[in-house]
Design an enzyme around this catalytic site. Structure first.
Site, PDB file in Angstrom:
ATOM      1  N   GLU A 259       0.892  -1.174   0.000  1.00 13.12           N
ATOM      2  CA  GLU A 259       0.000   0.000   0.000  1.00 13.12           C
ATOM      3  C   GLU A 259       0.917   1.207   0.000  1.00 13.12           C
ATOM      4  O   GLU A 259       1.489   1.565   1.026  1.00 13.12           O
ATOM      5  CB  GLU A 259      -0.883   0.003   1.252  1.00 13.12           C
ATOM      6  CG  GLU A 259      -1.870  -1.126   1.297  1.00 13.12           C
ATOM      7  CD  GLU A 259      -2.920  -1.050   0.191  1.00 13.12           C
ATOM      8  OE1 GLU A 259      -3.370   0.064  -0.141  1.00 13.12           O
ATOM      9  OE2 GLU A 259      -3.284  -2.104  -0.343  1.00 13.12           O
ATOM     10  N   CYS A 293      -1.860   9.388   2.732  1.00 13.33           N
ATOM     11  CA  CYS A 293      -1.624   8.755   1.424  1.00 13.33           C
ATOM     12  C   CYS A 293      -2.632   9.242   0.399  1.00 13.33           C
ATOM     13  O   CYS A 293      -2.293   9.439  -0.759  1.00 13.33           O
ATOM     14  CB  CYS A 293      -1.660   7.236   1.548  1.00 13.33           C
ATOM     15  SG  CYS A 293      -3.157   6.599   2.315  1.00 13.33           S
TER      16      CYS A 293
HETATM   17  P1  NAD Z   1       8.860   4.613   3.638  1.00  7.12           P
HETATM   18  O1  NAD Z   1       8.561   3.613   2.581  1.00  7.12           O
HETATM   19  O2  NAD Z   1      10.066   5.444   3.533  1.00  7.12           O
HETATM   20  O3  NAD Z   1       8.921   3.908   5.057  1.00  7.12           O
HETATM   21  C1  NAD Z   1       7.915   2.995   5.451  1.00  7.12           C
HETATM   22  C2  NAD Z   1       8.583   1.834   6.143  1.00  7.12           C
HETATM   23  O4  NAD Z   1       9.434   1.153   5.208  1.00  7.12           O
HETATM   24  C3  NAD Z   1       9.464   2.265   7.297  1.00  7.12           C
HETATM   25  O5  NAD Z   1       9.295   1.366   8.359  1.00  7.12           O
HETATM   26  C4  NAD Z   1      10.859   2.197   6.702  1.00  7.12           C
HETATM   27  O6  NAD Z   1      11.895   2.010   7.637  1.00  7.12           O
HETATM   28  C5  NAD Z   1      10.737   0.999   5.796  1.00  7.12           C
HETATM   29  N1  NAD Z   1      11.749   0.934   4.733  1.00  7.12           N
HETATM   30  C6  NAD Z   1      12.426   1.972   4.165  1.00  7.12           C
HETATM   31  N2  NAD Z   1      13.262   1.492   3.204  1.00  7.12           N
HETATM   32  C7  NAD Z   1      13.097   0.145   3.169  1.00  7.12           C
HETATM   33  C8  NAD Z   1      13.644  -0.911   2.369  1.00  7.12           C
HETATM   34  N3  NAD Z   1      14.529  -0.669   1.413  1.00  7.12           N
HETATM   35  N4  NAD Z   1      13.196  -2.162   2.581  1.00  7.12           N
HETATM   36  C9  NAD Z   1      12.274  -2.435   3.525  1.00  7.12           C
HETATM   37  N5  NAD Z   1      11.738  -1.479   4.325  1.00  7.12           N
HETATM   38  C10 NAD Z   1      12.129  -0.202   4.147  1.00  7.12           C
HETATM   39  O7  NAD Z   1       7.544   5.530   3.729  1.00  7.12           O
HETATM   40  P2  NAD Z   1       7.272   6.682   4.785  1.00  7.12           P
HETATM   41  O8  NAD Z   1       7.961   7.915   4.340  1.00  7.12           O
HETATM   42  O9  NAD Z   1       7.494   6.197   6.162  1.00  7.12           O
HETATM   43  O10 NAD Z   1       5.714   6.870   4.643  1.00  7.12           O
HETATM   44  C11 NAD Z   1       5.107   7.795   3.808  1.00  7.12           C
HETATM   45  C12 NAD Z   1       4.602   7.071   2.581  1.00  7.12           C
HETATM   46  O11 NAD Z   1       3.652   6.079   2.943  1.00  7.12           O
HETATM   47  C13 NAD Z   1       3.879   7.990   1.634  1.00  7.12           C
HETATM   48  O12 NAD Z   1       4.309   7.700   0.327  1.00  7.12           O
HETATM   49  C14 NAD Z   1       2.416   7.614   1.812  1.00  7.12           C
HETATM   50  O13 NAD Z   1       1.610   7.870   0.677  1.00  7.12           O
HETATM   51  C15 NAD Z   1       2.527   6.151   2.088  1.00  7.12           C
HETATM   52  N6  NAD Z   1       1.336   5.630   2.739  1.00  7.12           N
HETATM   53  C16 NAD Z   1       0.491   4.845   2.018  1.00  7.12           C
HETATM   54  C17 NAD Z   1      -0.682   4.376   2.588  1.00  7.12           C
HETATM   55  C18 NAD Z   1      -1.653   3.542   1.788  1.00  7.12           C
HETATM   56  O14 NAD Z   1      -2.543   2.957   2.368  1.00  7.12           O
HETATM   57  N7  NAD Z   1      -1.514   3.468   0.473  1.00  7.12           N
HETATM   58  C19 NAD Z   1      -0.978   4.677   3.929  1.00  7.12           C
HETATM   59  C20 NAD Z   1      -0.083   5.456   4.658  1.00  7.12           C
HETATM   60  C21 NAD Z   1       1.089   5.928   4.048  1.00  7.12           C
END
Ligand code: NAD
Length: 483
Positions: A259, A293
């Protein structure tokens, strides 16, 4: 539990939280050799210190989840539901404390943080009820045989979550995974680690040791978990991370449930009341300081309403100034401001906001930009901040075409008085969700497939129980006569 609260260095007023990881039911500090400090985005005061889990500790948490899997999958579904129900009550009882931690770490006003936690509690309760009635099918084959489509837990689920709604998002994935008999290794965002740690402290005691495990840290820790021998990686976060996780899953054979980000369009059709449309646009673009999001990311306004709409949007932005918290941190603020400044250089006009204030914290004003074009990053990419970029369109057809032309496909909103425009938008927009005449809302239980860079699979609703289980066809032929 060995987790502790410690005082911070002289000069700091708030207590800094030091958090721990969980495997096999035992809490311990991380040993990855890297420490991260989270500061309050209101005033830059440090609030959480987290020692990252090492690769070995990630492997240990996965092995704890793997060892606990056969026992947990053998627990009757009604008992798994009851465990989740009691976990939900524990989270509800600690909602005020959890809201204060969340607000310290990511800046959401405490009242809103509490509401979002209670939404998470509601989701845990929903899955506690839905889990035990999640059912398979019987098939009509040879009448002397029994043919079934049944389901079983997938095994070990890695739950990797973001910071923007940290409890509600984690509750959905944790609830659905646990109630269907999976075991979990959870890695909360490095921007809200104490929120994630406290949530796991509240939930884990309601399950046998090893059923819910916690690792802490940033992207590299998440990457180690995504590459580990798990069965599902459920990720909510940015599209770039989602793609890295999909690649890791392709290597291990794990299922990727993603997501991810969006760049949601809002179409303002001719004939709508510009003031009402501006209130909708402002709610969509500025709520949670634009860190949702499904925030409104780009606005296509018909030229017949453009001028009064933009003027009303500027007034709305003024009203939102006192209602929003800061962005999660300065790193995000710099990224948001970068997109805004590039847009201005490329010809966008600042109607309101558009500059980061001096002083502590990660504050950014509700910003309205006019005369935007689709080649600007602020229109093309996700801008995770309170920015409303507006472009003029000559027709509804043009608005639809431009709204559809995106590397993302999360959600879209259309404000229109025309039933045929509403129906056409619902049919043609390539997004998981289409909303007409309301930027937020929708019936409970709605779950959609995000498209393109916005992810894959059902991340919400009763369908998430299907994602967390694997379907098996069973054919039981009648034994030969005479046995
Ligand atoms: P992010 O992807 O940077 O981080 C999310 C998680 O992924 C964190 O726990 C992070 O440590 C981990 N992560 C980072 N790099 C990784 C890798 N290479 N491998 C595995 N895990 C890794 O996102 P963010 O900045 O924390 O969150 C904001 C984003 O989330 C926005 O793009 C937003 O639109 C999205 N979001 C989507 C939804 C949805 O339902 N579609 C809901 C909430 C947030």
């Amino acid at each position: 539990m060995a987790s502790k609260f410690v005082s911070v260095a002289a000069g700091h007023t708030a207590a800094m939280r030091e958090i721990e990881q969980l495997a096999h039911g035992k809490w311990s500090p991380g040993n990855g050799g890297r420490e991260l400090t989270v500061v309050n985005p209101r005033d830059d005061e440090p609030v959480t210190r987290v020692a990252c889990s090492s690769d070995e500790e990630v492997a240990e948490a996965v092995s704890a989840a793997r060892s606990a899997a056969p026992g947990w999958s053998g627990v009757p579904a009604a008992d798994r539901g009851a465990a989740l129900r009691s976990a939900a009550s524990a989270v509800e009882a600690a909602a005020d404390e959890l809201a204060a931690i969340m607000s310290d770490e990511m800046g959401k006003p405490v009242g809103e943080a509490r509401e979002s936690i209670l939404a998470g509690v509601g989701t845990l309760r929903q899955y506690a009820e839905l889990g035990p009635v999640h059912r398979g099918r019987s098939l009509a084959g040879d009448p002397s045989a029994t043919d079934l489509m049944t389901f079983e837990p997938r095994g070990v689920v890695a739950v990797i979550t973001p910071w923007n709604d940290p409890v509600a998002v984690a509750c959905g994935l944790l609830g659905a995974a646990l109630v269907t008999g999976n075991t979990v290794v959870h890695k909360p965002s490095e921007r809200t680690p104490a929120t994630g740690w406290r949530l796991v402290q509240l939930v884990a005691p309601h399950f046998p040791a090893g059923v819910l495990n916690l690792v802490n840290g940033d992207g590299p820790v998440g990457a180690a978990l995504a590459a580990a021998p798990v069965d599902v990686v459920a990720h909510v976060g940015s599209s770039a991370t989602g793609r890295a996780i999909a690649a890791a899953c392709a290597r291990t054979g794990a299922k990727a449930l993603l997501e991810n980000g969006g760049c949601d369009p809002l179409i303002v059709d001719a004939g709508v009341d510009p003031r009402w449309a501006a209130a909708q646009a402002a709610l969509g673009a500025f709520a949670n300081a634009g860190q949702i999001c499904v925030s409104v990311e780009r606005i296509y306004a018909h030229r017949a309403v453009l001028d009064p709409f933009v003027a009303a949007l500027a007034e709305e932005a003024e009203r939102w100034q006192s209602r929003i918290g800061p962005l999660v941190d300065r790193r995000l603020r710099d990224a948001v401001d970068d997109q805004v400044q590039h847009a201005i250089k490329a010809g966008a006009v600042i109607v309101r906001g558009g500059a980061a204030p001096a002083g502590p914290g990660a504050w950014y004003p509700p910003t309205v930009l006019a005369e935007c074009t689709d080649d600007m990053a602020v229109m093309r990419e996700e801008t995770f901040g309170p920015v409303a970029p507006v472009a003029e369109v000559d027709s509804f057809d043009e608005a639809l075409a431009r709204a559809a032309d995106s590397p993302y496909g999360l959600a879209a909103t259309v404000l229109t008085r025309s039933m045929s425009h509403a129906q056409r938008a619902a049919r043609v927009l390539p997004t998981g969700t289409v909303k007409v005449n309301a930027v937020f809302g929708g019936a409970p239980g709605g779950a959609a497939h995000p498209r393109r860079g916005s992810g894959q699979g059902f991340g919400y609703g009763p369908e998430l129980l299907d994602e967390m289980t694997a379907t098996k066809v069973v054919h039981l032929a009648a034994p030969p006569t005479g046995w």
